[in-house]
Write a protein that holds these residues in place. Structure first.
Motif, PDB file in Angstrom:
ATOM      1  N   ARG A 130      14.754   6.059   4.725  1.00 40.92           N
ATOM      2  CA  ARG A 130      14.285   4.667   4.553  1.00 40.92           C
ATOM      3  C   ARG A 130      13.032   4.726   3.558  1.00 40.92           C
ATOM      4  O   ARG A 130      13.017   3.981   2.663  1.00 40.92           O
ATOM      5  CB  ARG A 130      13.975   3.675   5.718  1.00 40.92           C
ATOM      6  N   VAL A 131      11.986   5.829   4.013  1.00 35.71           N
ATOM      7  CA  VAL A 131      10.812   5.906   3.209  1.00 35.71           C
ATOM      8  C   VAL A 131      11.101   6.537   1.696  1.00 35.71           C
ATOM      9  O   VAL A 131      10.828   6.001   0.771  1.00 35.71           O
ATOM     10  CB  VAL A 131      10.083   6.912   3.905  1.00 35.71           C
ATOM     11  N   VAL A 172       4.624  12.777   3.933  1.00 43.44           N
ATOM     12  CA  VAL A 172       3.340  13.241   3.417  1.00 43.44           C
ATOM     13  C   VAL A 172       3.309  12.687   1.886  1.00 43.44           C
ATOM     14  O   VAL A 172       2.243  12.269   1.528  1.00 43.44           O
ATOM     15  CB  VAL A 172       2.895  14.710   3.375  1.00 43.44           C
ATOM     16  N   LYS A 173       4.307  13.152   1.157  1.00 46.75           N
ATOM     17  CA  LYS A 173       4.172  12.996  -0.255  1.00 46.75           C
ATOM     18  C   LYS A 173       4.494  11.341  -0.584  1.00 46.75           C
ATOM     19  O   LYS A 173       3.815  10.925  -1.475  1.00 46.75           O
ATOM     20  CB  LYS A 173       5.277  13.700  -0.979  1.00 46.75           C
ATOM     21  N   ALA A 174       4.861  10.693   0.281  1.00 47.14           N
ATOM     22  CA  ALA A 174       5.260   9.116   0.232  1.00 47.14           C
ATOM     23  C   ALA A 174       4.081   8.595   0.228  1.00 47.14           C
ATOM     24  O   ALA A 174       3.507   7.456  -0.384  1.00 47.14           O
ATOM     25  CB  ALA A 174       6.350   8.878   1.032  1.00 47.14           C
ATOM     26  N   ILE A 175       2.894   8.930   1.188  1.00 50.89           N
ATOM     27  CA  ILE A 175       1.862   8.583   1.496  1.00 50.89           C
ATOM     28  C   ILE A 175       0.792   9.031   0.322  1.00 50.89           C
ATOM     29  O   ILE A 175       0.176   7.965   0.081  1.00 50.89           O
ATOM     30  CB  ILE A 175       1.272   8.938   2.820  1.00 50.89           C
ATOM     31  N   ASP A 176       0.991  10.030  -0.201  1.00 56.29           N
ATOM     32  CA  ASP A 176       0.113  10.270  -1.218  1.00 56.29           C
ATOM     33  C   ASP A 176       0.470   9.515  -2.521  1.00 56.29           C
ATOM     34  O   ASP A 176      -0.593   9.188  -3.489  1.00 56.29           O
ATOM     35  CB  ASP A 176       0.442  11.864  -1.480  1.00 56.29           C
ATOM     36  N   LEU A 182       0.595   5.410   7.419  1.00 58.90           N
ATOM     37  CA  LEU A 182       1.763   5.686   8.101  1.00 58.90           C
ATOM     38  C   LEU A 182       2.227   4.360   8.880  1.00 58.90           C
ATOM     39  O   LEU A 182       3.427   3.967   8.989  1.00 58.90           O
ATOM     40  CB  LEU A 182       1.560   6.733   9.253  1.00 58.90           C
ATOM     41  N   THR A 183       0.909   3.332   9.146  1.00 55.75           N
ATOM     42  CA  THR A 183       1.489   2.322   9.657  1.00 55.75           C
ATOM     43  C   THR A 183       2.158   1.341   9.033  1.00 55.75           C
ATOM     44  O   THR A 183       3.205   0.537   9.306  1.00 55.75           O
ATOM     45  CB  THR A 183       0.170   1.677  10.283  1.00 55.75           C
ATOM     46  N   ASP A 184       1.982   1.520   7.440  1.00 54.98           N
ATOM     47  CA  ASP A 184       2.508   0.670   6.592  1.00 54.98           C
ATOM     48  C   ASP A 184       4.159   0.893   6.754  1.00 54.98           C
ATOM     49  O   ASP A 184       4.851  -0.073   6.428  1.00 54.98           O
ATOM     50  CB  ASP A 184       2.049   0.768   5.081  1.00 54.98           C
ATOM     51  N   TRP A 185       4.527   2.201   6.794  1.00 54.42           N
ATOM     52  CA  TRP A 185       5.951   2.617   6.702  1.00 54.42           C
ATOM     53  C   TRP A 185       6.548   2.395   8.052  1.00 54.42           C
ATOM     54  O   TRP A 185       7.875   2.077   8.070  1.00 54.42           O
ATOM     55  CB  TRP A 185       6.346   4.105   6.515  1.00 54.42           C
ATOM     56  N   LEU A 186       5.803   2.174   9.271  1.00 54.47           N
ATOM     57  CA  LEU A 186       6.523   1.578  10.334  1.00 54.47           C
ATOM     58  C   LEU A 186       6.829   0.214  10.189  1.00 54.47           C
ATOM     59  O   LEU A 186       7.760  -0.329  10.974  1.00 54.47           O
ATOM     60  CB  LEU A 186       5.521   1.973  11.542  1.00 54.47           C
ATOM     61  N   ALA A 187       6.268  -0.659   9.572  1.00 56.07           N
ATOM     62  CA  ALA A 187       6.741  -2.112   9.453  1.00 56.07           C
ATOM     63  C   ALA A 187       8.021  -2.237   8.759  1.00 56.07           C
ATOM     64  O   ALA A 187       8.394  -1.278   8.039  1.00 56.07           O
ATOM     65  CB  ALA A 187       5.497  -2.659   8.713  1.00 56.07           C
TER      66      ALA A 187
END
Length: 288
Positions: A130-131, A172-176, A182-187
């Motif tokens: 999903r990310v 890691v690369k998605a965050i960069d 990480l909390t944004d991706w959990l939403a």
């Protein structure tokens, strides 16, 4: 009573991972038949620990699965069964955010806990597929090997530890790249209105067929071709569906664990005439 997190040095939280990643390989079509587990912890974009074990699934090995990951019955002789490694897996995942590339691993872990009469692992799950779809929508596929190649992530595909490490690097690369945490991706992602279904032609070889699609969008090329030949596209498998077209080659592999596939099989078992066919076999006789 479970052991403490293996990476926890006493009360020092400085090395507590931001998230962990799990990948499993299975011996046969039963998702509970875990034969290898890989777990990797990440903190501040770097690996903090790795755990890998072959597992005796106490089940048979299918040649199909062995061709995928290379693990056969002889490789797990003398290895622990899932019940033996459950406490270690639980200690790594429990109370943390756990990443898996698709939720196959989540389902396999839950099934193995049931089969081996072990407690369910309480963790917060994050699907790296999903990310990847949100960050790199241009990719033709978001399978682990495709995304890893695009991002230059080393990967020995279908080795549980390598797959887990690669899935973690995708996060890691998605965050960069996005600056999201990480909390944004959990939403949950914002809901999108589903695309309109293509209208069926008034005539064609598929006139009268009510067809659901699995493995491709319901307004994609497969759906357009079906509609152009008179078939009505269904939003999902239902009681009036006459056919499920699967965008994969038979025997379909892990697609069989999809809820829509299982629903079609359940209708067949109850006496429905619904057919389950590959997209290739459906399209072959149709005019271009």
């Amino acid at each position: 009573m479970f052991p403490p997190h293996p990476t926890d040095p006493g009360d020092d939280e400085s090395k507590e991972p931001d998230f962990v990643v799990i990948d499993v390989e299975t011996a046969c079509a039963r998702v509970s038949s875990i034969c290898q587990i890989g777990i990797v912890g990440f903190r501040n974009g770097a690996v903090t620990f790795e755990y890998e074990s072959l597992v005796d699934p106490r089940d048979h090995f299918s040649s199909f699965n062995t061709r995928i990951h290379g693990i056969a019955a002889r490789h797990v002789v003398g290895q622990p069964c899932f019940a033996d490694v459950h406490a270690v897996v639980h200690s790594h995942l429990s109370g943390r955010t756990t990443v898996a590339h698709s939720y196959f691993d989540k389902g396999a872990l839950a099934a193995a806990c049931l089969v081996h009469d072990r407690a369910m692992v309480e963790t917060t799950w994050l699907d790296s597929v999903r990310v990847a779809k949100r960050v790199w929508p241009e990719l033709p596929s978001h399978r682990l090997n495709i995304v890893a190649k695009h991002l230059g992530i080393p990967l020995k595909h279908h080795d549980a530890l390598s797959d887990a490490r690669a899935a973690g690097m995708i996060i890691v690369k998605a965050i960069d790249q996005t600056g999201s945490q990480l909390t944004d991706w959990l939403a949950p992602p914002p809901r999108k209105r589903p695309p309109p279904l293509p209208r069926p032609a008034t005539e064609g070889m598929l006139k009268g067929q009510r067809i659901a699609i699995l493995g491709e969008s319901r307004d994609g090329p497969l759906a357009q071709r079906i509609a152009a030949n008179g078939g009505k596209i269904m939003a999902s498998v239902g009681a009036t569906t006459t056919m499920l077209a699967v965008a994969a080659n038979e025997p379909f592999g892990y697609v069989r664990y999809d809820a829509q596939f299982k629903k079609a099989e359940a209708y067949r078992a109850s006496g429905s005439d619904i057919q389950i066919v590959s997209a290739a076999s459906l399209l072959e006789p149709l005019p271009l």
